[in-house]
Design an enzyme around this catalytic site. Structure first.
Site, PDB file in Angstrom:
ATOM      1  N   GLN A   1      40.598  49.623  38.934  1.00  0.00           N
ATOM      2  CA  GLN A   1      40.907  49.028  40.206  1.00  0.00           C
ATOM      3  C   GLN A   1      42.340  49.460  40.512  1.00  0.00           C
ATOM      4  O   GLN A   1      42.716  49.579  41.619  1.00  0.00           O
ATOM      5  CB  GLN A   1      40.824  47.385  40.267  1.00  0.00           C
TER       6      GLN A   1
ATOM      7  N   SER B   1      28.214  46.308  39.202  1.00  0.00           N
ATOM      8  CA  SER B   1      26.759  46.637  39.192  1.00  0.00           C
ATOM      9  C   SER B   1      26.128  47.525  38.229  1.00  0.00           C
ATOM     10  O   SER B   1      25.469  47.322  37.215  1.00  0.00           O
ATOM     11  CB  SER B   1      26.007  46.916  40.638  1.00  0.00           C
TER      12      SER B   1
ATOM     13  N   THR C   1      41.520  42.693  44.491  1.00  0.00           N
ATOM     14  CA  THR C   1      40.361  42.940  43.581  1.00  0.00           C
ATOM     15  C   THR C   1      39.710  41.235  44.002  1.00  0.00           C
ATOM     16  O   THR C   1      40.117  40.522  44.467  1.00  0.00           O
ATOM     17  CB  THR C   1      40.554  42.988  42.097  1.00  0.00           C
ATOM     18  N   CYS C   2      38.603  41.040  43.093  1.00  0.00           N
ATOM     19  CA  CYS C   2      38.178  39.783  43.178  1.00  0.00           C
ATOM     20  C   CYS C   2      39.025  38.661  42.554  1.00  0.00           C
ATOM     21  O   CYS C   2      38.769  37.493  42.842  1.00  0.00           O
ATOM     22  CB  CYS C   2      36.653  39.728  42.323  1.00  0.00           C
ATOM     23  N   ASN C   3      39.979  38.955  41.694  1.00  0.00           N
ATOM     24  CA  ASN C   3      40.902  38.062  41.141  1.00  0.00           C
ATOM     25  C   ASN C   3      42.253  38.026  41.847  1.00  0.00           C
ATOM     26  O   ASN C   3      42.895  36.939  41.746  1.00  0.00           O
ATOM     27  CB  ASN C   3      41.309  38.112  39.770  1.00  0.00           C
ATOM     28  N   ARG C   4      42.543  38.929  42.798  1.00  0.00           N
ATOM     29  CA  ARG C   4      43.869  39.120  43.311  1.00  0.00           C
ATOM     30  C   ARG C   4      43.955  39.829  44.444  1.00  0.00           C
ATOM     31  O   ARG C   4      43.268  40.978  44.690  1.00  0.00           O
ATOM     32  CB  ARG C   4      44.874  39.522  42.201  1.00  0.00           C
TER      33      ARG C   4
ATOM     34  N   ALA D   1      26.008  48.769  44.593  1.00  0.00           N
ATOM     35  CA  ALA D   1      26.055  49.983  43.605  1.00  0.00           C
ATOM     36  C   ALA D   1      27.258  50.408  43.014  1.00  0.00           C
ATOM     37  O   ALA D   1      27.422  51.565  42.648  1.00  0.00           O
ATOM     38  CB  ALA D   1      25.113  51.114  44.027  1.00  0.00           C
TER      39      ALA D   1
END
Length: 450
Positions: free
Chosen positions: A146, A220, A74-77, A216
């Site tokens: 996620q 978003s 994900t964006c963090n991990r 999308a």
């Protein structure tokens, strides 16, 4: 009972195969590279797309002969959970993977031991992740979706084994419970909320602004939900596949299009929020500089992508304000007090769900022993019944068979529950425990003396 004990003693000890115990040594290990040890410019180097994730897991399965794994990116991990033959092997595999990633992707983990975790830590970690306790924004809700996607990727790659599947189920259950039973997820704290809060700081009010929503996906969509109360806004939604953008435009209003319209959309927007999943920046400094030569109003760029969608140099251009995920996390830190107060309650749920998984795993590890015990008892009954075959009629023989099997079931109930509860302590003491439970020595001697 003396007959059963005698036969159990003579047949059972010779039937327990040490191979039955292999599963007892198996452990879950995890490699966890997240926002606590790596900044965004490093995390984007190890972000996996859906296709990359499936390819990696498939190659992992063939190389290491492991079919029980989960990759969460994900964006963090980026975190990899595996079930190995033992903790030592699991650590060696993950250490090798980490070294390969570092060489191929050009980064270094500051403290190696902070990235690779043993069984108990790994189990609790996935449960904590799903609960939102390991997120940059504590309690954020996107992580549950996620975690679900990670399971889908394991399915497609053929590494969805029953142990990590059960852990995944417990983690998902924990995430749902934390959000329904505590206040950890209360309040509008998310990257979408943070993006719009920055927009308010720069523009004063969101009413009447033009928004370019690039991408999308779920993030978003969350941004668009947060914009629903804004008056007189103008929306343009772009996506690599315009069909998805059109669906969101039909739902939330505004125009839709493909990424071919990116330059035109940026030029007319006051706020551009990007979250595309692209592996390379889609908005570049040189191109943006040409677009804003005559621009007189501020342009806010919010990059929610990982890897980043916007080149960092764009933030150096006049009238341009650029914020990324790490900036958003710092911005909303001050609003986390209420959620932090809910952490102790959330941790109780985490401990409960992790404990339930460990109980299940302990039971799974004892199954070979229980199977051997049941088989030995069944054979003991069958042998005794065979001796009586010529001494009683068929009806009596059948009654005896039913009676013996019922007796065995009743006798084994308590020992079975006890063995399942032993967990990690079962293997080294198993034969002694079995002899103690059934008093095999005494019963065998009693039978012989009769």
């Amino acid at each position: 009972m003396a007959i059963i004990a005698r036969l159990l003693r003579s047949h059972f000890y010779h039937r327990v195969d040490c191979n039955l115990w292999v599963s007892r040594a198996m452990k879950i290990n995890c490699l966890a590279l997240d926002h606590t040890i790596l900044p965004i410019e490093v995390r984007e180097k190890i972000a996996f797309s859906r296709e990359d994730s499936i390819q990696f897991l498939s190659q992992f399965r063939h190389r290491y002969q492991i079919d029980d794994a989960l990759l969460l990116s994900t964006c963090n991990r980026t975190e990899l959970y595996i079930l190995a033959k033992n903790s030592h092997i699991g650590f060696e595999i993950l250490d090798s993977i980490l070294e390969t990633w570092q060489q191929e992707r050009g980064f270094r983990v500051p403290v190696r031991c902070a990235a690779i975790h043993p069984h108990k830590v790994a189990v609790k970690r996935l449960v904590r992740v799903a609960a939102g306790l390991e997120s940059q924004i504590i309690g954020e809700s996107e992580i549950l979706g996620q975690v679900r996607v990670a399971k889908e990727l394991s399915d497609e790659a053929g590494v969805s084994g029953k142990v990590i599947l059960r852990l995944w189920e417990r983690a998902l259950r924990c995430g749902k419970r934390v959000r329904s039973e505590t206040r950890l997820g209360d309040g509008a704290l998310s990257v979408a909320y943070g993006a719009l809060r920055i927009a308010r700081k720069i523009h004063g009010s969101l009413d009447g602004l033009s928004f370019g929503i690039i991408g999308a996906g779920e993030i978003s969509e969350l941004v668009l939900k947060n914009l629903e109360g804004v008056k007189n806004k103008k929306l343009t939604i772009l996506n690599r596949s315009p069909e998805r953008a059109e669906l969101l435009a039909a739902r939330f209003g505004g125009e839709a299009g493909s990424l071919d319209k990116l330059s035109a959309t940026v030029s007319k927007s006051d706020v551009v929020i990007c979250s595309t999943g692209s592996q390379a920046p889609i908005l570049k400094e040189k191109e943006l500089a040409a677009e804003i030569v005559n621009r007189r109003k501020s342009l806010l760029l919010v990059d929610l992508g990982l890897p980043r969608d916007i080149e960092p140099g764009c933030g150096n251009l006049p009238q341009v304000f650029l914020h990324n995920l790490d900036d958003l996390a710092r911005l909303i830190e001050e609003n986390l007090d209420e959620r932090r107060n809910a952490i102790p309650e959330a941790l109780e749920i985490v401990d409960h769900e992790a404990h339930r998984f460990e109980l299940w795993l302990s039971g799974l590890r004892s199954e070979p022993a229980l199977l051997a015990l049941r088989n030995a008892m069944k054979e003991a009954c069958d042998l005794e019944l065979e001796l009586l075959k010529d001494e009683v009629d068929s009806e009596t023989h059948e009654h005896l068979r039913v009676l013996l099997h019922r007796l065995v079931k009743r006798v084994l109930h308590k020992p079975t529950e006890d063995l399942r509860s032993q967990g990690e302590d079962l293997e080294p003491r198993f034969l002694q425990r079995l002899e103690s439970l059934f008093q095999l020595e005494d019963r065998a001697e009693g039978e012989d003396s009769s």
